[in-house]
Design a protein around this motif. Structure first.
Motif, PDB file in Angstrom:
ATOM      1  N   ASP B  88       0.839  -1.192   0.000  1.00 50.37           N
ATOM      2  CA  ASP B  88       0.000   0.000   0.000  1.00 50.37           C
ATOM      3  C   ASP B  88       0.875   1.244   0.000  1.00 50.37           C
ATOM      4  OD1 ASP B  88       1.006   0.185   2.484  1.00 50.37           O
ATOM      5  OD2 ASP B  88      -0.913   0.250   3.538  1.00 50.37           O
ATOM      6  N   ALA B  89       0.239   2.408   0.200  1.00 48.85           N
ATOM      7  CA  ALA B  89       0.973   3.675   0.108  1.00 48.85           C
ATOM      8  C   ALA B  89       2.087   3.745   1.128  1.00 48.85           C
ATOM      9  CB  ALA B  89       0.005   4.830   0.296  1.00 48.85           C
ATOM     10  N   PHE B  90       1.927   3.020   2.203  1.00 49.92           N
ATOM     11  CA  PHE B  90       2.960   3.066   3.227  1.00 49.92           C
ATOM     12  C   PHE B  90       3.983   1.967   3.028  1.00 49.92           C
ATOM     13  CE2 PHE B  90      -1.003   4.625   5.162  1.00 49.92           C
ATOM     14  CZ  PHE B  90      -0.609   5.945   5.334  1.00 49.92           C
ATOM     15  N   GLN B 167      -2.733  14.354   7.384  1.00 45.13           N
ATOM     16  CA  GLN B 167      -2.695  13.273   8.364  1.00 45.13           C
ATOM     17  C   GLN B 167      -1.896  12.083   7.840  1.00 45.13           C
ATOM     18  OE1 GLN B 167      -6.518  11.679   9.279  1.00 45.13           O
ATOM     19  NE2 GLN B 167      -5.656  10.294  10.807  1.00 45.13           N
ATOM     20  N   ARG B 168      -2.134  11.796   6.555  1.00 45.54           N
ATOM     21  CA  ARG B 168      -1.440  10.661   5.964  1.00 45.54           C
ATOM     22  C   ARG B 168       0.053  10.939   5.841  1.00 45.54           C
ATOM     23  NH1 ARG B 168      -4.342   6.645   3.555  1.00 45.54           N
ATOM     24  NH2 ARG B 168      -2.716   6.194   2.033  1.00 45.54           N
ATOM     25  N   ALA B 169       0.351  12.183   5.491  1.00 45.01           N
ATOM     26  CA  ALA B 169       1.764  12.539   5.375  1.00 45.01           C
ATOM     27  C   ALA B 169       2.443  12.382   6.730  1.00 45.01           C
ATOM     28  CB  ALA B 169       1.889  13.979   4.865  1.00 45.01           C
ATOM     29  N   GLU B 170       1.721  12.815   7.772  1.00 46.09           N
ATOM     30  CA  GLU B 170       2.259  12.698   9.125  1.00 46.09           C
ATOM     31  C   GLU B 170       2.530  11.244   9.473  1.00 46.09           C
ATOM     32  OE1 GLU B 170       0.375  13.713  13.355  1.00 46.09           O
ATOM     33  OE2 GLU B 170      -0.031  15.227  11.800  1.00 46.09           O
ATOM     34  N   GLU B 171       1.529  10.412   9.143  1.00 53.24           N
ATOM     35  CA  GLU B 171       1.669   8.990   9.422  1.00 53.24           C
ATOM     36  C   GLU B 171       2.858   8.403   8.666  1.00 53.24           C
ATOM     37  OE1 GLU B 171      -1.988   7.072   8.482  1.00 53.24           O
ATOM     38  OE2 GLU B 171      -3.031   8.246  10.018  1.00 53.24           O
ATOM     39  N   LEU B 172       2.935   8.847   7.381  1.00 48.57           N
ATOM     40  CA  LEU B 172       4.014   8.343   6.548  1.00 48.57           C
ATOM     41  C   LEU B 172       5.367   8.746   7.122  1.00 48.57           C
ATOM     42  CD1 LEU B 172       4.197   6.717   3.936  1.00 48.57           C
ATOM     43  CD2 LEU B 172       4.537   8.872   2.706  1.00 48.57           C
ATOM     44  N   ALA B 209       0.238   3.286  11.454  1.00 48.29           N
ATOM     45  CA  ALA B 209      -0.501   3.996  12.505  1.00 48.29           C
ATOM     46  C   ALA B 209      -1.758   3.311  13.024  1.00 48.29           C
ATOM     47  CB  ALA B 209      -0.866   5.389  12.032  1.00 48.29           C
ATOM     48  N   GLY B 210      -2.373   2.521  12.203  1.00 42.03           N
ATOM     49  CA  GLY B 210      -3.425   1.686  12.754  1.00 42.03           C
ATOM     50  C   GLY B 210      -4.799   2.317  12.771  1.00 42.03           C
ATOM     51  N   ASP B 211      -5.687   1.595  13.419  1.00 41.73           N
ATOM     52  CA  ASP B 211      -7.096   1.981  13.450  1.00 41.73           C
ATOM     53  C   ASP B 211      -7.290   3.250  14.272  1.00 41.73           C
ATOM     54  OD1 ASP B 211     -10.003  -0.123  13.931  1.00 41.73           O
ATOM     55  OD2 ASP B 211      -9.797   2.003  13.467  1.00 41.73           O
TER      56      ASP B 211
END
Lengths: 103, 213, 397, 166, 386
Positions: B88-90, B167-172, B209-211
């Motif tokens: 996936d993206a990550f 948010q996704r960038a942060e997670e990434l 990062a999870g649920d």
């Protein structure tokens, strides 16, 4: 040109049709209509006689017809309301069944 | 005075009649195919699947977790999981939906699927020109027709999409940091292993990062 | 100058002259027949076009009143919308209910349209532009109007539908009730003009003192008569707020519920044509027919004035339709018998007094009072009897 | 006899005969309206414009509608399904035909009825009005009284008794 | 036997020869009729044009809402409530959310309460304008008041769309708050709309209120007595038009209505005109509430962070949440058995309960009055049939 005769014949034919209707129909309204028709035949006579008569400028025929039409209108109104009243009483407009004088 | 109210009413309609030539408030009609109302940002109609990057199959965010399928009130989503996995993206290996169908003739645009999705994979579209003469084929959207790029998502719901992206960038970033740390650990471990001359098992990356629930 | 006068005169008489020119090519024996055919064709074409325009005008006008555009898609500004509607109604399936009386069901719209067109025979549309100058023209007009009731009844009865029957009964009751004030309101003009001929009535009004015309509407009784006539005419032509016979929220479409396709369109046509005819009669009786409103405007062709007045009245009809809710049957009857009838009778009296009083200021005052005071009294009396009022409301706490 | 007279005569006779002969009462009244209109046109042909239009106004516009109303109000299964044969049906027709035969015989044999049309007499509305207001003013007044009486009488007779009791 | 005599026989009415010349005519107004507000049928027995008997027939739009909800998660029925009274989805959301919050004991943050009041009162505004438009349409006003109402409603619906994403099927409230916060500029926009609303009401009033025809058509028509209104459980503007001082906003003190100064208009006659006027006056009060709410709205969270979207299982128990909907008392009764689905889910729809007195109001009136009376009851078939 039309002769007076043709109008008179037509008017007598209309009178007979009206008479036949008044005598044979059982619906009170249609009987009333037959009577109206007979009146109309008479009116046609008046107008024809006025037209062919010796002194049309006196307008007697026309006057007679005008009054006769007014009376016919009054007659129709009263006649139909009587039929309505009778209908309300006996629930029918059939003249053969309106055979009781009891009100 | 009798008739006053009627005259008042007549004056009112006359005012509206002439007003419709002058004032924009009184003639609000939008001449539809030529003119369109400006798109309201929050508008939603039917869901779509977001993908990152250029290839819709490669970048598909959906991991076929089937939460949306379960939560959908009219049950209009049909998902089949894939047998294999793809990154996936990550960068994590995930299963992906082999089939992802939404029957938009059943869908009632409630956006509960969007709310429950933990992967920001399903979002609401604004494309309302969906009419078709094919009742069954055209209104059953398959995976390909559902897939829309993240850029498209950014275009239709900019505020919401940028928040999601951030948010996704942060997670990434977090993930990368973790991966880096892991790589360092691994490097250290490898160095150690090299030193110890002992074969080491390949450590799997951490759970992303999870649920959010 | 005389050249100009001649030109305007020719422009005024252009249709009459054209007709004469056309007829001059025909043998003498055929001329009366062809003249009649020509006039009938001209009237049918002119008023059918007006009907088409009015439907468009009505929809656009109502639209504007309701803050919409109205039809604007077919042709420039929606100008071809009536055409499209016509094509639509022609191509639609003609449905006749299975239990309907087919012959009567078919004849009703035909009779309605025929009867509504016949009234135009006596309407002077312009100077020298009347089909037949009948000695009893006004009487003819009302006699023909009564034919429409029969057509409505035929439509409602033959459909064998409950809604149709209800609508027909409503329509007939309404038309009969309002025919009385309609005729009585026009009698005042006949009293003053001393003629039943529409041409004579218009000629009498087409004179001027100073720049003002002698229209009957510019007298107290004439104005009252005009107002009463227009109210009755609205009811006669089933226009809002008296559109009970076709009150769609109550009885679907009234007597033509069971009609479709072209027959439905015929009803529509007949109704509008009837409305134009009654409005035309109002113009003839009270608004000076084809005469210009000011003496210095007489150079404009007479038929222009007739149609200008007609369109004005139609616009008012549309305006009223866009504003008012519908009356109920009993209220409609009350209005006819408790307000219209006494007012028309009183207006007759006023006209008589006007006729026998010397011209002057006093005559104006007396007659105006005779019309206005009873109107107000009767109006407030009715209002009082009905006890309706604007209420005040209280609030809890 | 001109063609127009023939057409009108046939129309009128057909209308009235249908009015007296059809089974459905509403059809009868509609046919009757046609007959009345035919008679009105005969009046017009005879030069009596005013009477002709009055005929249409009164008979087609009022009497026919009134009759129709009466039929609708008395409409029930019994009176609508009258059997068309009647005990006196034949007798009635025979009487009518006999009357027509006598009348026709009298008309045909009369010398007075053979005269042809004199020139058109003028009967303008103005003349009629003058006659009504001068020579016939008394009958006119009586007529007004009669119509008023008939109006009130009709309303009183037709009024629903139940309403009265309320 | 004709239908009329059949009807008379089946209804055991007075025998035919006593009823004089009048015959009974049974007509089915609806389900395809221009003024039955959806698929609703009234079997009307007429004597001339007078109503002798009226039987409402409904269920054409029944779609098993309550049973569907019992097989759905608590959140899953939220979008279905939009479809009950589709004219006012937000109040439906609110009533349902209130019931669930009572059931699970969830607190609603301050800002969310304000949002609920604002959206709820906007809903009331648009419902009442439309109702009056429809009422006038039934009275035959060729759509003009209806179009004005729709013009105004459109502005409010635009606000709804900007906030919730949908014009009618909002699905906005959540247990313990609302779904999304106000977007930028929304409040200013709403303030402008609300500020312009009294002007629209003035226009509307000058078009309608003093119109003689309207007064004649509505005054003393369909009179609902106070006693009947109370005993039949009528609520909302209809009860208040009959003089019943019952407004749940005042009675229950739910949400934050205690903080706003507003009055409850009461009618004295209970006729159609009163129902119409009460709604007009209520709109002015709603404007008042809206202005206060928009002035006072605080910052803060919009949803209780403790409530979960997924896996929401309230403890076993029961709760009844009700609000003053635009049409009357809208209540939801829920029984939980601890599972993710409600064990019992029941709606108390104001439309249905208010419809029960239709025959009492219509008896002895005209056909023309039936449609006006039905219009003044303000029903939405989505809610009646569920």
């Amino acid at each position: 040109m039309n002769s007076l005769q043709s109008y008179l014949l037509l008017s007598s034919l209309l009178f007979s049709i009206g008479l036949a209707g008044a005598l044979t129909r059982r619906n009170a309204i249609l009987v009333l209509i037959g009577i109206e028709l007979m009146l109309n035949a008479a009116n046609l006579n008046f107008i024809a006689f006025w037209r062919y008569g010796p002194a049309p400028e006196v307008l007697t025929g026309i006057m007679f017809t005008i009054f006769s039409i007014s009376i016919a209108a009054a007659e129709a109104a009263v006649g139909l309301s009587i039929i309505l009243a009778a209908y309300r009483h006996s629930r029918t407009t059939d003249l053969d069944q309106m055979n009781s004088l009891k009100g | 005075m009798v008739g006053e109210g009627i005259l008042k009413g007549l004056a009112e309609t006359a005012r509206n009649f002439f007003g419709s030539y002058v004032s924009k408030d009184r003639l609000t009609t939008v001449q539809y195919p030529e003119q369109r109302e400006p798109q309201i940002e929050a508008t939603r109609d039917f869901p779509f699947l977001v993908y990152d990057g250029a290839d819709w199959q490669q970048g598909m965010r959906c991991v076929a977790c089937q939460i949306c399928e379960k939560e959908c009130p009219p049950k209009c989503i049909f998902i089949e999981k894939s047998k294999d996995k793809k990154p996936d993206a990550f960068g994590k290996m995930q299963i992906y939906p082999a089939t992802f169908n939404i029957d938009i003739s059943v869908c009632m645009s409630c956006q509960i699927c969007v709310e429950v999705c933990p992967f920001d994979a399903i979002k609401m579209d604004v494309e309302y020109h969906q009419s078709s003469d094919d009742r069954f084929g055209a209104l059953l959207l398959n995976k390909q027709r559902l897939s829309k790029s993240n850029e498209y998502y950014n275009a239709i719901h900019p505020t919401e999409a940028s928040a999601v992206d951030a948010q996704r960038a942060e997670e990434l970033a977090k993930l990368e940091a973790k991966a880096k740390a892991a790589a360092e650990v691994k490097a250290a471990a490898e160095a150690k292993a090299a030193a110890d001359a002992n074969p080491a098992l390949n450590a799997s990356p951490q759970q992303p990062a999870g649920d959010p629930q | 100058m005389t050249h100009l006068a001649l030109m305007t005169q020719h422009l005024d008489q252009i249709f009459v002259l054209t007709s004469h020119w056309l007829l001059s090519y025909l043998p003498i024996a055929l001329q009366p027949l062809c003249s009649a055919i020509l006039s009938v064709a001209a009237i049918i074409i002119a008023f059918a076009t007006l009907f088409a325009l009015t439907t468009l005008l009505e929809r656009k006008g109502l639209g504007r009143m309701q803050n919409r555009y109205g039809p604007n898609r077919v042709g420039p500004c929606g100008l071809f919308q009536p055409l499209a509607d016509g094509v639509k109604s022609l191509t639609k399936e003609d449905i006749v209910p299975i239990r309907a009386d087919r012959a009567v069901h078919f004849m009703a719209p035909v009779l309605l349209v025929a009867a509504s067109f016949m009234g135009y025979a006596v309407l002077p549309i312009g100077r020298n532009m009347v089909m037949v100058d009948m000695n009893a023209g006004v009487l003819f007009f009302f006699a023909i109007g009564s034919l429409m009731e029969l057509a409505v009844f035929m439509a409602g009865w033959s459909s064998r539908s409950k809604y149709s029957l209800l609508g027909a009964m409503r329509a007939i009751a309404q038309m009969i009730s309002y025919e009385v004030p309609l005729v009585l309101a026009s009698v005042v003009v006949l009293m003053q003009a001393g003629s039943l001929s529409t041409v004579a009535i218009v000629n009498m009004q087409a004179t001027y003192s100073g720049i003002w015309p002698h229209w009957f509407v510019f007298t107290p009784w004439g104005f009252a008569g005009f107002a009463l006539f227009m109210i009755a005419a609205t009811a006669e032509s089933n226009r809002s707020p008296f559109d009970l016979p076709e009150g769609e929220s109550e009885i679907i479409a009234g007597y033509y519920t069971e009609y479709s396709g072209f027959k439905f369109a015929l009803f529509f046509l007949g109704e509008y044509i009837g409305m134009f005819a009654t409005s035309g009669m109002a113009i003839t009786l009270f608004l000076g027919g084809w005469s210009a409103p000011f003496s210095f405007l007489t150079w404009i062709p007479s038929y222009f004035w007739f149609f200008a007045k007609l369109l004005t009245i139609i616009s008012v009809f549309i305006w009223i339709r866009g504003t008012l809710p519908r009356l109920r049957m009993d209220q409609l009857m009350n209005l006819a018998w408790q307000f219209m009838l006494p007012m028309t009778l009183l207006n007759l009296l006023t006209t008589g007094i006007w006729h026998f009083m010397l011209p002057g200021f006093l005559r104006w005052i007396v007659c105006s009072t005779m019309v206005i005071v009873p109107c107000i009294l009767l109006g407030s009396g009715l209002k009082y009897k009905k006890k309706f009022q604007i209420r005040t409301y209280h609030f809890s706490q | 006899m001109t063609t127009s007279f023939m057409i009108l005569a046939v129309l009128t006779v057909a209308g009235t005969a249908a009015a007296m002969g059809l089974r459905n009462a509403v059809h009868c009244v509609l046919a009757l309206a046609l007959g009345f209109a035919g008679i009105a046109m005969l009046y017009l042909q005879l030069g009596a414009q005013f009477v002709g239009f009055t005929q249409i106004l009164v008979y087609v516009g009022a009497v026919a509608i009134l009759a129709v109303f009466a039929i609708m109000m008395t409409h029930n299964d019994k009176s609508m399904a009258l059997p068309d044969s009647h005990s006196a049906w034949v007798a009635g027709c025979i009487v009518a035909v006999a009357v027509f035969a006598v009348l026709a015989r009298a008309i045909v044999s009369s010398s007075a009825s053979a005269q042809t049309q004199p020139p058109q007499p003028a009967a303008t509305v103005q003349q009629i009005g003058n006659a009504l207001m001068h020579r016939f003013v008394m009958p006119l007044e009586i007529m007004g009284l009669l119509l008023t009486a008939a109006l009130i009488g009709a309303v009183v007779i037709a009024m629903d008794r139940r309403e009265e009791m309320k | 036997m004709s239908t009329a005599t059949l009807a008379a026989a089946s209804l055991n009415l007075e025998p035919a020869n006593e009823s004089g010349m009048d015959q009974l005519l049974e007509i089915a107004m609806g389900p395809q009729h221009p003024s039955t507000h959806g698929v609703f049928r009234m079997n009307v027995v007429l004597d001339g044009e007078r109503v002798v008997r009226l039987k409402p027939v409904f269920g054409y739009l029944h779609r098993n809402h309550e049973k569907i909800a019992e097989n759905e998660t608590y959140l899953g029925s939220m979008p279905y409530t939009d479809r009950l009274d589709y004219m006012c989805p937000l109040t439906n959301n609110w009533a349902y959310a209130l019931a669930v919050e009572k059931l699970a004991g969830i607190q609603v943050p301050e800002r969310a309460e304000y949002l609920r009041v604002i959206t709820g009162e906007l809903t009331r505004l648009q419902n009442h304008t439309c109702l009056i438009g429809f009422l006038m349409q039934d009275m035959g006003a060729s759509g003009t008041p209806l179009m004005y109402a729709f013009r105004q409603r459109e502005i409010i619906l635009d606000l709804f769309e900007a906030l919730t994403g949908a014009r009618m099927m909002c699905n906005y409230m959540r247990f313990g708050g609302c779904r999304v916060d106000l977007p930028a500029g929304w409040l200013d926009q709403a303030k402008k709309v609300v500020a312009g609303f009294p002007r629209f009401l003035d226009e509307y009033e000058s078009l309608l209120v003093s119109n003689e025809i309207l007064m004649d058509r509505t005054q003393d028509v369909g009179v609902l007595s106070k006693e009947l209104a109370i005993s039949a459980g009528i609520s909302g503007p209809m009860a208040r038009a009959s003089g019943v001082d019952y407004d749940i906003r005042k009675v229950d003190h739910y949400s934050i209505y205690d903080r706003f100064a507003f009055r409850v208009p009461l009618g004295s006659h209970g006729d159609v005109y009163d129902r119409f006027m009460i709604r007009l006056l209520e709109m002015r009060e709603s404007v008042n509430i809206l202005q206060q709410a928009m002035r006072d709205i605080p910052e803060g969270p919009i949803v209780d962070p403790k409530t979960k979207i997924r896996g929401f299982r309230p403890k076993p128990g029961e709760a009844y949440g009700r609000i003053e909907g635009p049409k009357g008392e809208l209540g939801f009764y829920l029984v939980s058995d601890g599972s993710p689905n409600p064990y019992r889910y029941r709606v108390r729809p104001p439309s249905l309960i208010n419809l029960t007195i239709l025959e009492d109001l219509c008896l002895g009136r005209n056909v023309a009055d039936i449609v006006v009376i039905l219009g003044s009851i303000d029903i939405v078939m989505g809610e009646v049939d569920r």
